[in-house]
Each structure stands twice: as structure tokens, then as C-alpha cells.
Design a protein around this motif. Sequence first.
Motif, short mmCIF file in Angstrom:
data_model
loop_
_atom_site.label_atom_id
_atom_site.label_comp_id
_atom_site.label_asym_id
_atom_site.label_seq_id
_atom_site.Cartn_x
_atom_site.Cartn_y
_atom_site.Cartn_z
N GLU A 418 0.82 -1.22 0.00
CA GLU A 418 0.00 0.00 0.00
C GLU A 418 0.86 1.28 0.00
N ILE A 419 2.11 1.18 0.45
CA ILE A 419 2.94 2.40 0.52
C ILE A 419 3.26 2.94 -0.88
N PRO A 420 3.90 2.13 -1.76
CA PRO A 420 4.13 2.67 -3.11
C PRO A 420 2.81 2.98 -3.82
N PHE A 425 3.37 5.09 -7.19
CA PHE A 425 4.51 4.47 -7.87
C PHE A 425 4.12 3.17 -8.56
N TYR A 426 4.76 2.88 -9.69
CA TYR A 426 4.75 1.52 -10.23
C TYR A 426 5.73 0.76 -9.33
N TYR A 427 5.34 -0.43 -8.85
CA TYR A 427 6.19 -1.12 -7.87
C TYR A 427 6.15 -2.62 -8.13
N THR A 434 2.00 -6.86 -8.62
CA THR A 434 2.66 -5.65 -9.13
C THR A 434 1.70 -4.47 -8.97
N ILE A 435 2.22 -3.37 -8.44
CA ILE A 435 1.39 -2.16 -8.30
C ILE A 435 1.62 -1.30 -9.54
#
Length: 437
Positions: A418-420, A425-427, A434-435
Amino acid sequence: MNITIVGTGYVGLVTGTTLAELGNSVYCVDIDEKKVEGMKNGVVPIYEPNLEEMFLRNIQAERLFFTTNLKEALDKSEVIYLALPTPPGEDGSADLSYVLKVAADIGEMMTEYKVIVNKSTVPVGTADRVTEVISSKTKIRFDVVSNPEFLREGLAVEDSMNPARVVVGSSSEKAKDIMAKIYQPFTNIGIPIIFMDEKSSELTKYASNSFLAVKITFMNEIANYCEKVGADVDKVRLGMGSDDRIGHRFLFPGIGYGGSCFPKDVKALIKSGQDENFNFQILEATENVNVSQKVILISEIEKYFGGNLEGKTIAVWGLAFKANTDDIREASSLDNIRLLLEKGAKVIAYDSIAERNVQKVIGDKIQYAKSMYEAVENADALFIATEWPEFKNPNFSLMAKKMKNKVIFDGRNMYPLEIPQQNGFYYKSIGRKTIHN
Ligand SMILES: NC(=O)c1ccc[n+]([C@@H]2O[C@H](COP(=O)([O-])OP(=O)(O)OC[C@H]3O[C@@H](n4cnc5c(N)ncnc54)[C@H](O)[C@@H]3O)[C@@H](O)[C@H]2O)c1
Ligand SMILES: O=c1ccn([C@@H]2O[C@H](COP(=O)(O)OP(=O)(O)O[C@H]3O[C@H](CO)[C@@H](O)[C@H](O)[C@H]3O)[C@@H](O)[C@H]2O)c(=O)[nH]1
């Protein structure tokens, strides 16, 4: 007791300092004159948390000495520890030339009974080989003991002052008594000293490291499978680790295991097996999985940039093979940097502790940043290779302002998803969703 330590690397220097701290007089011998000169002047040649204070205290107390003269140290000591390199040879076997050379020197120099304690990681049968070499040089009585070292870099002082166990392999009652005396301060506080024969002791070291390498690699495969089926390896890890038959430790997936021990020792055990017509199938699989795991994020980075990394700037956070050390031996960061460069990317790296060692092997093929935020300035993506504490809670807004793209490839699963996500951000991490921003 008077003790000599031959080899003042990560193991020798920490062991020597610990034994001095326990009240012994310790003579540390190394062939590296510059290193010895520095240590005589109070300079610790490696980065190891909490070592310097203990090192200086024992020099001050005149219990810790440094010399390049083996004979001088030998004459003062009844017990001689060998903490010498055993690097992998071309075929993966442990190179015993350092150990056998010093064994021959000891055989030629000794004038009375000595216990030679081998702390280096060596294949089964090495105590016998050391015995043969010394016997070929002298008629004086001596004993060779196997006493493998289990310290972890970054936690070496803690591990040496408070080991989980001490393993001593010896068939000599006299040598066992001497070892029991040296380690009596540990026995006193309930740390077990496990006595066994030399061969079992030598194998205990390889079996322990290989088991941990298998454990990590198993989790890396579970992580890769999680990505295929939409499971989250962090949840699986917590669920598994709560069973105390499994335990939480060494279940962290990432970009493979590195360092001066696991890769080398897994290879050496495979080779020792082959020499006996024994096929360590599980270790061969572990070794193969680890080689590809180390660079598993490279294809993801390529995919993100449409298959072409030419001219892209990739910031790399962390160069050491793990946090809290300056050691870069077999570090995953190096494999990834080499591939990124091959593919035409530009790399700007940040690691204030390990940079010096990387400069020696990669030089100016990459740029070095003075801070983690300087590294991401105008970067197309950030790659996290080492889990240094300072990367744990970064200023995402500042990063967003500095980076060309808000893109992170995280080889160490540093952040809850949840932070990125909240920061746009793409993470891409290991074994988790994958975010996409
Ligand atoms: N690094 C670790 O975390 C660790 C932990 C457990 C076991 N081990 C094992 O311990 C051994 C030593 O590892 P290390 O990481 O400390 O090695 P290292 O490379 O850091 O240090 C070895 C030292 O030996 C010195 N040396 C070489 N030849 C010498 C000679 N003839 N006389 C005197 N000194 C000499 C070198 O100059 C160097 O200072 C290896 O077998 C390794 O597998 C290492
Ligand atoms: O859950 C984990 C734990 C470790 N690692 C990686 O495994 C490697 C080794 O880590 P660690 O074991 O902490 O470091 P070392 O200092 O190499 O210590 C190992 O190797 C030493 C040398 O033989 C032994 O003495 C230690 O007991 C043994 O833990 C590093 O690349 C870590 O990033 C993971 O990927 N996941």
C-alpha cells in the motif's frame, strides 16, 4: 591462554578480538603488511558493526597484538587458529592451498606441542590432510581440531560473543580439554559445546550453510509461483513461519543469496559429493535456481521499458550482498549491474559503505551517488538491491519529484504494497502483486 590467529579477515579478526575480550592474549598474524600496519595503529580493516570499540579496548588492554611474523606469534602460543581463505577453485572445490601452506609453515616452525584449530570452512578430510602436512615437517606432538565458524557478517560480533553453539571436532582428549577451557565462558552461560569427530564437524559447517541456502531458495521458488497464481508470498511466509518446526528465519524471498559463503559452500559440497560419486540433487537445483533468481527482475525491467534499456538511467540502492556489511563477494547487485550495462542502460548507484569495494571491481563503468536521493535524480527507474535500514522509510514525495518515472523494482520486498500504491509508484517486488500507477 595465549592464542595465535592466522588470517585477519572477517572471521580471524572477529574471532581474535572476541578471544581477547574473553581474557586471552591473542596474536593476530596476516601476510598483508599494510593491513597489519593499519591494525597496529588502531585501524579496523573491515566494516563490521560494534567491532571497533572492542578491538580498540583489547589493544589498549594489551591483549590483542598484530604481526606479519608467524614464527614470533607461534612461539608465544599453545593454540593456533587458522582463519584463512578457502575460495572456490575452477571446478567449485574449496581451494585448500592457503590452509596447507600455513600448515607446512607451522610444521617447520614449531618447537613444542601445539593445537592447530581450523576455523576455515573446509571439506571433510581436511583435518587429516593438515595432520599429514605438519607430520611431514616435524616429529613434535600436535593435534588438529576442526572448529567451524558460524558467524554472520554484519552481526559477527554478536554471533561470536553469543554463538548458538560451538562445534568442536577432535579425537584427542588433550586438545578437547584445551578447547573446553577456551570456550568455558560460553559453557558458563549455557551455550552448548558439541564435541564430535573431525569429519562430522567439517561436514556440519557445509550442511548448515547448504540447508539455509536451500531454505531461502525454496522460498524464492514459492515466491515466483505466488506471482503465477496471484498469492502473496508475505502472507504465505508468515503462515508458514508460525509453525515452529519451520520458523520465521531465512524465509525472506529476494534476488537470491550471495556473499562469500553460501554460493561457495554449496558449490564445494556439490563437488565433494561428485568426488565420491554422490549426486547432491537438491544442491544442484538450489544452485541453478539461485543463479537465475539473482537477475529475475532484469526481464521485468526490460518488459516495463518495451524491451529496450538503451539509454535508460537506472538508480541502484545498495551494493553490499546484504545490509550492514561492506562485503560485495557474489553480491546480486553486481550481477544486475553487469546485465543492465550490457543492455545499454546507465547505472547510478548508492551504497556509502560498500561503494569503495565496488569501485575496485567496476570502477567508473557506473556513477556513484553521495546519497540515496542523489541516485534517483532523473532516473527512469529505481532498483533496490540491498535492504539497508536507511531505505526502509524513504521520502516518496521527494523521490517522485526527482525521478523521471515513478518506478521501483524492489529485490528485497522493502515496502508493504500500500505504501508505493498510495504514493503513485509503479512497484514490482518478489512474489507479490505488481502495483501499477
Ligand atoms: N566471512 C564469513 O562470514 C565467514 C563465516 C564463517 C566461515 N567463514 C570461512 O572462514 C574462512 C575465512 O573467511 P574470511 O571471510 O574471514 O576471509 P577473508 O578473505 O576476509 O580473510 C582472510 C585473511 O587471510 C589472510 N591470509 C592469506 N594467506 C595468509 C597467510 N599465508 N598467512 C596469514 N594470513 C593470510 C588474508 O590476507 C586475509 O586477511 C573461509 O574458509 C570462509 O569460508 C567465513
Ligand atoms: O531470508 C533470507 C536470509 C538471507 N538471504 C540472503 O542470503 C545471503 C546470506 O545471508 P546471511 O546468512 O545473513 O549472511 P552471511 O554473512 O553470508 O552468513 C552465512 O554464511 C556464513 C559463512 O559461512 C555463516 O557463518 C553464517 O552462519 C551464514 O548465515 C545474503 O545474500 C542474504 O541476502 C535471503 O535472501 N533471505
